[in-house]
Design a protein around this motif. Sequence first.
Motif, PDB file in Angstrom:
ATOM      1  N   GLN A  25       6.924  -7.861   8.757  1.00  0.00           N
ATOM      2  CA  GLN A  25       7.795  -7.177   7.810  1.00  0.00           C
ATOM      3  C   GLN A  25       7.022  -6.366   6.763  1.00  0.00           C
ATOM      4  O   GLN A  25       5.947  -6.752   6.313  1.00  0.00           O
ATOM      5  CB  GLN A  25       8.696  -8.188   7.118  1.00  0.00           C
ATOM      6  CG  GLN A  25       9.768  -8.760   8.036  1.00  0.00           C
ATOM      7  CD  GLN A  25      10.641  -7.674   8.630  1.00  0.00           C
ATOM      8  OE1 GLN A  25      10.638  -7.467   9.847  1.00  0.00           O
ATOM      9  NE2 GLN A  25      11.386  -6.963   7.795  1.00  0.00           N
ATOM     10  N   HIS A  26       7.653  -5.264   6.351  1.00  0.00           N
ATOM     11  CA  HIS A  26       7.082  -4.355   5.358  1.00  0.00           C
ATOM     12  C   HIS A  26       7.261  -4.890   3.939  1.00  0.00           C
ATOM     13  O   HIS A  26       7.969  -5.866   3.705  1.00  0.00           O
ATOM     14  CB  HIS A  26       7.734  -2.977   5.481  1.00  0.00           C
ATOM     15  CG  HIS A  26       9.228  -3.010   5.269  1.00  0.00           C
ATOM     16  ND1 HIS A  26       9.810  -3.056   4.025  1.00  0.00           N
ATOM     17  CD2 HIS A  26      10.257  -3.021   6.164  1.00  0.00           C
ATOM     18  CE1 HIS A  26      11.123  -3.072   4.147  1.00  0.00           C
ATOM     19  NE2 HIS A  26      11.430  -3.067   5.444  1.00  0.00           N
ATOM     20  N   GLY A  27       6.653  -4.203   2.988  1.00  0.00           N
ATOM     21  CA  GLY A  27       6.766  -4.562   1.582  1.00  0.00           C
ATOM     22  C   GLY A  27       7.966  -3.914   0.910  1.00  0.00           C
ATOM     23  O   GLY A  27       8.688  -3.110   1.511  1.00  0.00           O
ATOM     24  N   LEU A  28       8.173  -4.247  -0.360  1.00  0.00           N
ATOM     25  CA  LEU A  28       9.296  -3.736  -1.138  1.00  0.00           C
ATOM     26  C   LEU A  28       9.214  -2.207  -1.238  1.00  0.00           C
ATOM     27  O   LEU A  28       8.218  -1.657  -1.691  1.00  0.00           O
ATOM     28  CB  LEU A  28       9.291  -4.361  -2.537  1.00  0.00           C
ATOM     29  CG  LEU A  28      10.369  -3.907  -3.513  1.00  0.00           C
ATOM     30  CD1 LEU A  28      11.763  -4.119  -2.940  1.00  0.00           C
ATOM     31  CD2 LEU A  28      10.219  -4.653  -4.849  1.00  0.00           C
ATOM     32  N   GLY A  29      10.287  -1.537  -0.804  1.00  0.00           N
ATOM     33  CA  GLY A  29      10.310  -0.082  -0.813  1.00  0.00           C
ATOM     34  C   GLY A  29       9.649   0.546   0.389  1.00  0.00           C
ATOM     35  O   GLY A  29       9.621   1.768   0.516  1.00  0.00           O
ATOM     36  N   GLY A  30       9.114  -0.277   1.284  1.00  0.00           N
ATOM     37  CA  GLY A  30       8.422   0.225   2.456  1.00  0.00           C
ATOM     38  C   GLY A  30       9.344   0.363   3.652  1.00  0.00           C
ATOM     39  O   GLY A  30      10.570   0.304   3.550  1.00  0.00           O
ATOM     40  N   ASP A  31       8.729   0.520   4.815  1.00  0.00           N
ATOM     41  CA  ASP A  31       9.484   0.674   6.057  1.00  0.00           C
ATOM     42  C   ASP A  31       8.567   0.342   7.227  1.00  0.00           C
ATOM     43  O   ASP A  31       7.434  -0.126   7.020  1.00  0.00           O
ATOM     44  CB  ASP A  31      10.060   2.087   6.185  1.00  0.00           C
ATOM     45  CG  ASP A  31       8.995   3.171   6.043  1.00  0.00           C
ATOM     46  OD1 ASP A  31       7.805   2.891   6.280  1.00  0.00           O
ATOM     47  OD2 ASP A  31       9.355   4.317   5.710  1.00  0.00           O
TER      48      ASP A  31
END
Length: 266
Positions: A25-31
């Motif tokens: 999974q990506h980070g906050l605000g990522g994709d």
Amino acid sequence: MTAFVREGIHFTYRDAGSGTPVVFQHGLGGDAAQVDDIFPDLPSVRRITLECRGQGGSSFGPAGRLSIATFADDVDALSERLQLGAAVVGGISMGAAIALRLAVRQAERVSALVLARPAWVASAAPDNMKPYALAGELLERYAPNEALRRFRESAVAAELRQAAPDNLASLEGFFSRAEPVAFGGLLRAIAADGPGVGEDQLREIDVPTLVIGHGRDLAHPLAHAETLARLIPNAVLRVITPKAVDRNAYRQEFSACLADFLEAKA
């Protein structure tokens, strides 16, 4: 990218390769592109990344449902739909918090764990998430240009400019999002949240665990990575070059230590 619908909400996710399933999974605000940037090209691995609510191509859904717990439930629902069984589960920053929650709450689905640049250990609303909370509050209150101006003039931005320029660049990018008010609410909600696990539960995690951290990163303190590696049995800590020092070295070292860990599990 592939579509997925849950609770009437449209999600997008990446499903690439074949072999050992790895949910990352990506980070906050990522994709998913954030994961593409560091994920090794391994023929023996199938990598799945769900773009969390309000991020990437996924819809926001109800504001009151924006939480790490909800994001973990979404990932678990996709894993069940894809019939992955037990998988390697991991992520960057917020993605690491999602993975940590799954390792505690859905342990039977997690065969190994990767926690990269963790922004949380166990407690909610850690101090390192205050810049995200401030960015979210400003986006909810002001037009994007004014919100960005106020953020850049804040003491928070001044500290980041000096100590963690990569964190600052990432945060400044949030002020150009297509739905600024909704995205501001997302930032504020997640900054106040946590993985919803206790340190005693971390000590009970019984799968091979890789923890990746680096210095010069106020949003993802190396101390968090060190604490998780100490609390989780059978955890190994790898310290890599900070993005703020050398982005290419960061990407290469991240990919290499992840490849070593995953190849041992394939």
